[in-house]
Scaffold this active site. Sequence first.
Site, mmCIF file in Angstrom:
data_model
loop_
_atom_site.group_PDB
_atom_site.id
_atom_site.type_symbol
_atom_site.label_atom_id
_atom_site.label_comp_id
_atom_site.label_asym_id
_atom_site.label_seq_id
_atom_site.Cartn_x
_atom_site.Cartn_y
_atom_site.Cartn_z
ATOM 1 N N TYR A 199 0.849 -14.352 4.138
ATOM 2 C CA TYR A 199 0.554 -12.930 4.350
ATOM 3 C C TYR A 199 1.033 -12.117 3.148
ATOM 4 C CZ TYR A 199 0.647 -8.230 6.332
ATOM 5 O OH TYR A 199 0.459 -6.883 6.549
ATOM 6 N N SER A 202 1.067 -3.490 2.020
ATOM 7 C CA SER A 202 2.235 -3.723 2.881
ATOM 8 C C SER A 202 3.484 -3.815 2.024
ATOM 9 C CB SER A 202 2.057 -5.020 3.674
ATOM 10 O OG SER A 202 3.246 -5.371 4.366
#
Length: 265
Positions: free
Chosen positions: A158, A145
Amino acid sequence: MKNERLNGKIVVITGASGGLGEQIARQCARNGANLYLLARSQGRLEQISTSIREQYKVKCTTIRLDITQYEQIPSVFQRIYEEAGKIDVLVNNSGYGIFAEAENIKIADVEGMFAVNVIGLIACTKEVIPSMCKQQSGQIINIASQAGKLATPKSSVYSASKHAVLGFTNSLRMEMSIYGVQVMSVNPGPIRTTFFDKADPSGSYLENLGRYMLDTEKVAANIIASMLTNRREINMPRWMDIAGTLHTLMPRVVERVGRKAFFKK
């Protein structure tokens, strides 16, 4: 765009029951690849598999797998090797996020994100390394990501999990290079999927940044075009990748200038 390199190849995809994983599966099949789709939702996997077999006339097998149940992973991959003989591409797509400030994040959610995003990914990767090294070919694709490059408020855990994925991927790439095995990271910004149903139940992220969401088909198409090449990583969208690079070079400036935008989720 056709990727002739995929014709007849065996591609294994985790987290294939929807979103980006499903799109990668469909586009691999369009290019003639035979598939093994792994996820927890057996019913949804079967629907996708049936559709793929009917539309593209390729082999598409589903196996239910919760990658946090690490003891199950070796037997799943053993079955694939027994049936298919080899694995040409592994796409580690399983992952999820919970957006919350560090003070409020639940330890259960911390454990869950690392179990899926990091440990499960590593466990699946370990199952293909010996065979790919022996055959001196293959590719491991890890879906990371942009959050792994540029952390923002409410995504601390995250982002930490995706930082871990990038660290693992970058090291693995060097280890595998001497065996002719390709390793690629995919670093997308926010993609319009059900990811945010869990990550941001309030809907504030989508409300503020929905117009910047990436399309799953376009992200998948970029990944497919790079399969079985020596491409190091994919970064999307371009402007977010530039922001991440600038943050590496001038972190204080980027954090000050981007402060308002960073707090929008």
